[in-house]
Scaffold this motif. Structure first.
Motif, PDB file in Angstrom:
ATOM      1  N   ILE A  87      39.072  19.469  33.453  1.00  0.00           N
ATOM      2  CA  ILE A  87      39.017  20.022  34.811  1.00  0.00           C
ATOM      3  C   ILE A  87      38.138  21.265  34.801  1.00  0.00           C
ATOM      4  O   ILE A  87      37.868  21.845  33.753  1.00  0.00           O
ATOM      5  N   SER A  88      37.683  21.669  35.973  1.00  0.00           N
ATOM      6  CA  SER A  88      36.802  22.834  36.069  1.00  0.00           C
ATOM      7  C   SER A  88      37.577  24.124  35.840  1.00  0.00           C
ATOM      8  O   SER A  88      38.808  24.173  35.959  1.00  0.00           O
ATOM      9  N   SER A  89      36.842  25.174  35.527  1.00  0.00           N
ATOM     10  CA  SER A  89      37.481  26.471  35.313  1.00  0.00           C
ATOM     11  C   SER A  89      38.137  26.976  36.594  1.00  0.00           C
ATOM     12  O   SER A  89      39.200  27.614  36.545  1.00  0.00           O
ATOM     13  N   GLY A  90      37.525  26.697  37.745  1.00  0.00           N
ATOM     14  CA  GLY A  90      38.100  27.126  39.017  1.00  0.00           C
ATOM     15  C   GLY A  90      39.427  26.448  39.311  1.00  0.00           C
ATOM     16  O   GLY A  90      40.390  27.090  39.735  1.00  0.00           O
ATOM     17  N   ILE A  91      39.484  25.137  39.093  1.00  0.00           N
ATOM     18  CA  ILE A  91      40.731  24.407  39.312  1.00  0.00           C
ATOM     19  C   ILE A  91      41.805  24.896  38.348  1.00  0.00           C
ATOM     20  O   ILE A  91      42.974  25.080  38.724  1.00  0.00           O
ATOM     21  N   ALA A  92      41.438  25.144  37.092  1.00  0.00           N
ATOM     22  CA  ALA A  92      42.404  25.651  36.109  1.00  0.00           C
ATOM     23  C   ALA A  92      42.967  26.992  36.552  1.00  0.00           C
ATOM     24  O   ALA A  92      44.170  27.253  36.433  1.00  0.00           O
ATOM     25  N   ALA A  93      42.094  27.859  37.057  1.00  0.00           N
ATOM     26  CA  ALA A  93      42.542  29.173  37.522  1.00  0.00           C
ATOM     27  C   ALA A  93      43.471  29.047  38.714  1.00  0.00           C
ATOM     28  O   ALA A  93      44.484  29.750  38.810  1.00  0.00           O
ATOM     29  N   GLY A 129      48.558  29.256  49.833  1.00  0.00           N
ATOM     30  CA  GLY A 129      47.147  29.553  49.610  1.00  0.00           C
ATOM     31  C   GLY A 129      46.584  28.783  48.433  1.00  0.00           C
ATOM     32  O   GLY A 129      45.451  28.308  48.474  1.00  0.00           O
ATOM     33  N   VAL A 130      47.386  28.650  47.381  1.00  0.00           N
ATOM     34  CA  VAL A 130      46.955  27.871  46.210  1.00  0.00           C
ATOM     35  C   VAL A 130      46.715  26.418  46.603  1.00  0.00           C
ATOM     36  O   VAL A 130      45.731  25.797  46.198  1.00  0.00           O
ATOM     37  N   VAL A 131      47.617  25.867  47.406  1.00  0.00           N
ATOM     38  CA  VAL A 131      47.470  24.477  47.858  1.00  0.00           C
ATOM     39  C   VAL A 131      46.189  24.317  48.665  1.00  0.00           C
ATOM     40  O   VAL A 131      45.429  23.354  48.494  1.00  0.00           O
ATOM     41  N   LEU A 132      45.926  25.284  49.552  1.00  0.00           N
ATOM     42  CA  LEU A 132      44.708  25.216  50.363  1.00  0.00           C
ATOM     43  C   LEU A 132      43.454  25.300  49.490  1.00  0.00           C
ATOM     44  O   LEU A 132      42.451  24.644  49.760  1.00  0.00           O
ATOM     45  N   LEU A 133      43.532  26.086  48.434  1.00  0.00           N
ATOM     46  CA  LEU A 133      42.398  26.211  47.535  1.00  0.00           C
ATOM     47  C   LEU A 133      42.108  24.920  46.780  1.00  0.00           C
ATOM     48  O   LEU A 133      40.956  24.528  46.596  1.00  0.00           O
ATOM     49  N   ILE A 134      43.166  24.268  46.347  1.00  0.00           N
ATOM     50  CA  ILE A 134      42.990  23.083  45.499  1.00  0.00           C
ATOM     51  C   ILE A 134      42.754  21.812  46.315  1.00  0.00           C
ATOM     52  O   ILE A 134      42.188  20.843  45.816  1.00  0.00           O
ATOM     53  N   LEU A 135      43.157  21.811  47.567  1.00  0.00           N
ATOM     54  CA  LEU A 135      43.110  20.594  48.382  1.00  0.00           C
ATOM     55  C   LEU A 135      41.711  19.991  48.500  1.00  0.00           C
ATOM     56  O   LEU A 135      41.548  18.779  48.312  1.00  0.00           O
ATOM     57  N   PRO A 136      40.665  20.780  48.804  1.00  0.00           N
ATOM     58  CA  PRO A 136      39.333  20.160  48.923  1.00  0.00           C
ATOM     59  C   PRO A 136      38.890  19.469  47.645  1.00  0.00           C
ATOM     60  O   PRO A 136      38.375  18.348  47.679  1.00  0.00           O
ATOM     61  N   CYS A 151      45.509  18.719  35.249  1.00  0.00           N
ATOM     62  CA  CYS A 151      46.181  19.522  36.277  1.00  0.00           C
ATOM     63  C   CYS A 151      47.667  19.684  35.956  1.00  0.00           C
ATOM     64  O   CYS A 151      48.227  20.788  36.053  1.00  0.00           O
ATOM     65  N   ILE A 152      48.313  18.588  35.578  1.00  0.00           N
ATOM     66  CA  ILE A 152      49.744  18.624  35.269  1.00  0.00           C
ATOM     67  C   ILE A 152      50.013  19.504  34.046  1.00  0.00           C
ATOM     68  O   ILE A 152      50.983  20.268  34.018  1.00  0.00           O
ATOM     69  N   VAL A 153      49.148  19.395  33.053  1.00  0.00           N
ATOM     70  CA  VAL A 153      49.330  20.167  31.820  1.00  0.00           C
ATOM     71  C   VAL A 153      49.218  21.675  32.095  1.00  0.00           C
ATOM     72  O   VAL A 153      49.986  22.474  31.542  1.00  0.00           O
ATOM     73  N   VAL A 154      48.274  22.076  32.939  1.00  0.00           N
ATOM     74  CA  VAL A 154      48.163  23.503  33.290  1.00  0.00           C
ATOM     75  C   VAL A 154      49.437  23.986  33.979  1.00  0.00           C
ATOM     76  O   VAL A 154      49.953  25.069  33.676  1.00  0.00           O
ATOM     77  N   LEU A 155      49.955  23.182  34.905  1.00  0.00           N
ATOM     78  CA  LEU A 155      51.200  23.545  35.588  1.00  0.00           C
ATOM     79  C   LEU A 155      52.350  23.659  34.590  1.00  0.00           C
ATOM     80  O   LEU A 155      53.175  24.580  34.685  1.00  0.00           O
ATOM     81  N   PHE A 156      52.407  22.746  33.636  1.00  0.00           N
ATOM     82  CA  PHE A 156      53.454  22.796  32.613  1.00  0.00           C
ATOM     83  C   PHE A 156      53.329  24.069  31.779  1.00  0.00           C
ATOM     84  O   PHE A 156      54.327  24.697  31.408  1.00  0.00           O
ATOM     85  N   GLY A 157      52.091  24.473  31.505  1.00  0.00           N
ATOM     86  CA  GLY A 157      51.865  25.678  30.725  1.00  0.00           C
ATOM     87  C   GLY A 157      52.365  26.931  31.412  1.00  0.00           C
ATOM     88  O   GLY A 157      52.765  27.902  30.753  1.00  0.00           O
ATOM     89  N   GLN A 158      52.382  26.918  32.747  1.00  0.00           N
ATOM     90  CA  GLN A 158      52.855  28.090  33.483  1.00  0.00           C
ATOM     91  C   GLN A 158      54.362  28.296  33.343  1.00  0.00           C
ATOM     92  O   GLN A 158      54.862  29.402  33.565  1.00  0.00           O
ATOM     93  N   TRP A 249      48.354  38.653  39.095  1.00  0.00           N
ATOM     94  CA  TRP A 249      46.918  38.515  38.861  1.00  0.00           C
ATOM     95  C   TRP A 249      46.499  37.063  39.009  1.00  0.00           C
ATOM     96  O   TRP A 249      45.335  36.771  39.313  1.00  0.00           O
ATOM     97  N   LEU A 250      47.452  36.172  38.854  1.00  0.00           N
ATOM     98  CA  LEU A 250      47.155  34.744  38.955  1.00  0.00           C
ATOM     99  C   LEU A 250      46.888  34.307  40.389  1.00  0.00           C
ATOM    100  O   LEU A 250      46.511  33.164  40.640  1.00  0.00           O
ATOM    101  N   TYR A 251      47.091  35.216  41.354  1.00  0.00           N
ATOM    102  CA  TYR A 251      46.683  34.939  42.733  1.00  0.00           C
ATOM    103  C   TYR A 251      45.299  35.512  43.022  1.00  0.00           C
ATOM    104  O   TYR A 251      44.574  35.008  43.869  1.00  0.00           O
ATOM    105  N   ILE A 252      44.929  36.584  42.345  1.00  0.00           N
ATOM    106  CA  ILE A 252      43.642  37.233  42.574  1.00  0.00           C
ATOM    107  C   ILE A 252      42.530  36.596  41.731  1.00  0.00           C
ATOM    108  O   ILE A 252      41.441  36.297  42.210  1.00  0.00           O
ATOM    109  N   SER A 253      42.826  36.370  40.472  1.00  0.00           N
ATOM    110  CA  SER A 253      41.813  35.888  39.536  1.00  0.00           C
ATOM    111  C   SER A 253      41.200  34.530  39.892  1.00  0.00           C
ATOM    112  O   SER A 253      40.034  34.292  39.581  1.00  0.00           O
ATOM    113  N   PRO A 254      41.956  33.603  40.518  1.00  0.00           N
ATOM    114  CA  PRO A 254      41.307  32.350  40.921  1.00  0.00           C
ATOM    115  C   PRO A 254      40.114  32.545  41.849  1.00  0.00           C
ATOM    116  O   PRO A 254      39.147  31.792  41.791  1.00  0.00           O
ATOM    117  N   LEU A 255      40.174  33.578  42.705  1.00  0.00           N
ATOM    118  CA  LEU A 255      39.037  33.846  43.588  1.00  0.00           C
ATOM    119  C   LEU A 255      37.814  34.247  42.770  1.00  0.00           C
ATOM    120  O   LEU A 255      36.688  33.834  43.061  1.00  0.00           O
TER     121      LEU A 255
END
Length: 308
Positions: A87-93, A129-136, A151-158, A249-255
């Motif tokens: 997955i892309s770095s943006g989606i991971a963030a 906001g995260v959902v809106l970011l990932i939806l497109p 995507c699932i693995v990143v969520l599991f890591g959180q 920071w996990l809300y700011i850094s994705p931007l």
């Protein structure tokens, strides 16, 4: 000082997602490169603290360092590094931004600490906001099992990250006579060592892949800036505030990660993603409303004392 360090941490962590991607795209094995990153950063920081006589070798014998390393380093970054192959770095963030909500749930359930309604509302707004970011991206990417698995693995890591953030608060209180920098270094050494063991059993490491320019630059940046600076600031903020505030920071850094992805990796940016970014910022303000009021109150009080 808290707000300044928070901004610096957000900027650092916002760039690490792309730095990881650059290294992986250069051929660096994910678990091995993650392990080298954190183990080296931990050894350098811990050696420095020993030299400054602000840490003791006996600290490494405490099981708390091992458990914190599992949460904040091993579980979080084993999943993130593996996922960024697909997955892309943006989606991971963006997916990593689910951690503050998990932190709040764990903190409430384990520590029995009551959170204000506005903090809960802010977390939910941020998650929207995260959902809106990932939806497109989710609706325009052709279905791929590896993309979905990433995507699932990143969520599991959180889940690991959130547990580590909450647990680290009690560890800091238990080792009040020890510098947070030393604690952070110790847990990175354990987490990095576990990542290297995982690499030993799951990957074939070709040294030449680690010696390319992009792989070397990625590793150096992640060791000295991402791990030594970024994670030390994070640990310091946990000690000075609480597990929820630094984790936002996990809300700011994705931007930041999305912006870098667009400019450097030609990753798409949609209008809905921009709306999601604004929503995330609103969520951040709501989550930390109580803390911001206290900080503003202290600033006003200091200014008043100076004027008098």
């Amino acid at each position: 000082m808290v707000l300044l360090n928070y901004v610096v941490m957000c900027l650092i962590f916002g760039t690490t997602f792309l730095a990881i991607k650059v290294g992986i795209d250069a051929g660096a094995p994910p678990f091995f490169s993650a392990g080298i990153r954190f183990f080296l950063a931990g050894v350098i920081l811990f050696s420095f603290m020993l030299w400054k006589k602000q840490a003791r070798l006996s600290l490494l014998l405490h099981r708390e360092m091992f458990f914190t390393g599992i949460g904040l380093t091993f579980g979080t970054f084993a999943t993130l590094y593996w996922a960024e192959q697909h997955i892309s770095s943006g989606i991971a963030a963006i997916l990593s931004a689910t951690a503050p909500l998990m932190v709040m749930l764990l903190q409430t359930g384990i520590s029995r600490q009551k959170l204000s309604a506005i903090s809960w509302a802010g977390s939910l707004v941020g998650f929207v906001g995260v959902v809106l970011l990932i939806l497109p991206g989710a609706t325009t990417i052709s279905f791929s099992f590896l993309w979905l698995a990433g995507c699932i693995v990143v969520l599991f890591g959180q889940i690991f990250y959130s547990a580590g953030a909450v647990y680290s608060r009690s560890v800091i209180q238990r080792f009040q006579d020890t510098s947070p920098i030393a604690l952070n270094a110790a847990q990175m050494m354990y987490g990095g060592a576990m990542l290297l063991v995982l690499s030993l059993f799951t990957e074939q490491v070709h040294i030449e892949s680690m010696l390319t320019a992009n792989a070397i630059l990625s590793l150096l940046y992640l060791v000295f800036v991402g791990s030594m600076m970024g994670h030390t600031i994070f640990y310091w903020l946990v000690a000075k505030t609480n597990p929820v505030f630094p984790s936002t920071w996990l809300y700011i850094s994705p931007l930041i990660a999305l912006s870098l992805g667009v400019t450097l990796y030609n990753e798409p940016l949609y209008l809905l993603s921009f709306v999601g970014g604004i929503t995330i910022i609103v969520g951040i303000i709501l989550i930390n409303m109580d803390g911001l009021k206290q900080l503003i109150g202290k600033k006003v009080s200091k200014l008043s004392d100076i004027s008098n």
